[in-house]
Design a protein around this motif. Sequence first.
Motif, PDB file in Angstrom:
ATOM      1  N   HIS A  77      96.990  49.399   7.228  1.00  0.00           N
ATOM      2  CA  HIS A  77      96.046  49.237   6.125  1.00  0.00           C
ATOM      3  C   HIS A  77      95.309  50.544   5.859  1.00  0.00           C
ATOM      4  O   HIS A  77      95.052  50.915   4.714  1.00  0.00           O
ATOM      5  N   ARG A  78      94.964  51.251   6.933  1.00  0.00           N
ATOM      6  CA  ARG A  78      94.263  52.529   6.768  1.00  0.00           C
ATOM      7  C   ARG A  78      95.165  53.532   6.059  1.00  0.00           C
ATOM      8  O   ARG A  78      94.705  54.331   5.243  1.00  0.00           O
TER       9      ARG A  78
ATOM     10  N   PHE B 105      86.504  37.401  -1.279  1.00  0.00           N
ATOM     11  CA  PHE B 105      87.037  37.888   0.002  1.00  0.00           C
ATOM     12  C   PHE B 105      86.048  37.616   1.128  1.00  0.00           C
ATOM     13  O   PHE B 105      86.431  37.226   2.228  1.00  0.00           O
ATOM     14  N   SER B 139      82.635  52.727   8.936  1.00  0.00           N
ATOM     15  CA  SER B 139      83.911  52.080   9.269  1.00  0.00           C
ATOM     16  C   SER B 139      85.107  52.875   8.783  1.00  0.00           C
ATOM     17  O   SER B 139      86.242  52.543   9.135  1.00  0.00           O
ATOM     18  N   GLN B 140      84.864  53.877   7.952  1.00  0.00           N
ATOM     19  CA  GLN B 140      85.960  54.582   7.270  1.00  0.00           C
ATOM     20  C   GLN B 140      86.836  53.566   6.537  1.00  0.00           C
ATOM     21  O   GLN B 140      88.062  53.565   6.643  1.00  0.00           O
ATOM     22  N   TRP B 141      86.154  52.683   5.818  1.00  0.00           N
ATOM     23  CA  TRP B 141      86.839  51.596   5.115  1.00  0.00           C
ATOM     24  C   TRP B 141      86.128  51.422   3.784  1.00  0.00           C
ATOM     25  O   TRP B 141      84.917  51.267   3.764  1.00  0.00           O
ATOM     26  N   PRO B 142      86.881  51.446   2.693  1.00  0.00           N
ATOM     27  CA  PRO B 142      86.203  51.545   1.393  1.00  0.00           C
ATOM     28  C   PRO B 142      85.651  50.245   0.808  1.00  0.00           C
ATOM     29  O   PRO B 142      84.966  50.277  -0.196  1.00  0.00           O
ATOM     30  N   THR B 143      86.023  49.115   1.416  1.00  0.00           N
ATOM     31  CA  THR B 143      85.639  47.861   0.766  1.00  0.00           C
ATOM     32  C   THR B 143      84.943  46.914   1.740  1.00  0.00           C
ATOM     33  O   THR B 143      84.925  47.128   2.941  1.00  0.00           O
ATOM     34  N   PHE B 153      85.927  47.894  14.933  1.00  0.00           N
ATOM     35  CA  PHE B 153      86.280  47.467  13.588  1.00  0.00           C
ATOM     36  C   PHE B 153      87.611  46.749  13.617  1.00  0.00           C
ATOM     37  O   PHE B 153      88.600  47.280  14.111  1.00  0.00           O
ATOM     38  N   TYR B 154      87.630  45.527  13.120  1.00  0.00           N
ATOM     39  CA  TYR B 154      88.855  44.732  13.166  1.00  0.00           C
ATOM     40  C   TYR B 154      89.643  44.841  11.864  1.00  0.00           C
ATOM     41  O   TYR B 154      90.869  44.916  11.874  1.00  0.00           O
ATOM     42  N   ASP B 158      92.162  40.834   4.266  1.00  0.00           N
ATOM     43  CA  ASP B 158      93.622  40.724   4.389  1.00  0.00           C
ATOM     44  C   ASP B 158      94.043  40.640   5.842  1.00  0.00           C
ATOM     45  O   ASP B 158      94.911  39.847   6.215  1.00  0.00           O
ATOM     46  N   ILE B 159      93.425  41.480   6.665  1.00  0.00           N
ATOM     47  CA  ILE B 159      93.779  41.486   8.088  1.00  0.00           C
ATOM     48  C   ILE B 159      93.329  40.187   8.753  1.00  0.00           C
ATOM     49  O   ILE B 159      94.027  39.650   9.615  1.00  0.00           O
ATOM     50  N   GLU B 162      95.881  37.577   7.806  1.00  0.00           N
ATOM     51  CA  GLU B 162      97.156  37.828   8.488  1.00  0.00           C
ATOM     52  C   GLU B 162      97.077  37.428   9.961  1.00  0.00           C
ATOM     53  O   GLU B 162      97.940  36.729  10.480  1.00  0.00           O
TER      54      GLU B 162
END
Lengths: 111, 179
Positions: A77-78, B105, B139-143, B153-154, B158-159, B162
Motif C-alpha cells: 500500500h505504501r 471509510f 504515519s507517512q500515510w496520506p489519508t 501503524f497497521y 483497505d488493509i 483485507e
Amino acid sequence: MPLVAFEPIAGHRKFLDIKNISAAAEMPTAANVEQALRTALQARDVTVIDSSSGCGTSFTVAVISDQFEGKKSLQRHRMVNDALKPYMDEIHALSIKHCWTQEQQAAATNK
Amino acid sequence: MHLQGLVQPSCSSRPYAFGLPQSGLLRSAPLRHSSCSQLRRKPSLFTTAHRSVNRQSNRTVSAAGAHGFETGMSPQLRSAVDKMVQEHKIVLFMKGTPQFPQCGFSNTCIQILNTLGAPYETVNILESELLRQGMKEYSQWPTFPQVYIDGEFYGGCDIMIESYTNGELQETVEAAVNS
C-alpha cells in the motif's frame, strides 16, 4: 465593462478557458493516475476508477505488479501511495482494492 | 488560530482527547497567547501545540496553519501521539466519532473494531487541522482513517478489510491485547 448577463456566451467561454487551464494543471484524471502507477510500479495491469464521478478527487485502484513479490500488505500500500505522491494534494480519498502479484491474481480468478 | 471552537462539548461518550479532562477544560478557560506564564493549566495536546505554534518565532508554522499545509509536527504533538499509541493497544485516528463517523471509510473501521470486540481508543482528527496534518506526517500515510495496533501503524481501511477477511486482523489484535 459589459455585464455577463448580456453576454452569456462570451462570459461562459471565458470562464471555461480559465477553468480548463487550471483543471489541466491540477486535477488528476484516471489516466494520469493509471500512468503514474504503471511507470512507478512497472505494473502488468492497472485498473483505475474515478469514484468522484470525474472530479479527480477520489480514486479506486487495483494494481498487478511483480514488484509486490515478498512484500507485506502495508508495504504494498505504501508503494502505491508513493507512486501517487505528486497527486496526493488533490486526491482526497484513495481506495486500494487490490495490490497483487501475478500469481495472486491468477489464484483469485481461478477460485 | 483559536482552538476553542474546535473542541467538542464534553459528554461521557466522547472519545479520548489526549489527556483533556472530560469537564471541557478548554472551553471554560480562555485561550491566551503564549507569553502569559501566569496561566497555569494542565498541559494537553491542544494547548501545548497551540502554544508552541505561537511561541516559536518560526513564522512558517503559523503560516502553515493558515494555508493548510504542514511543515512539521511540533515535538509536543509528536510526543503526545507517541504516548497515545503506546498506552493503548488499538488506536483509530478517524474522521468523526465512533457514534457519528463523518466518513464511510472511518465508519467501516469502527464496524470492524466493534465486531472484534476488543477495546479501542479513537481520535477525531477533524478536531484540529494541526493534528490532521501532523498525523499524515507521523504515519507517512496520506489519508484517514489510520489504525495503530500495539504501537505500530497497521494501515488504513483497505488493509483493515483485507486482514479482517483473511483472519490476520483477529490474530494481530488477540496478540496485542494479550501481550
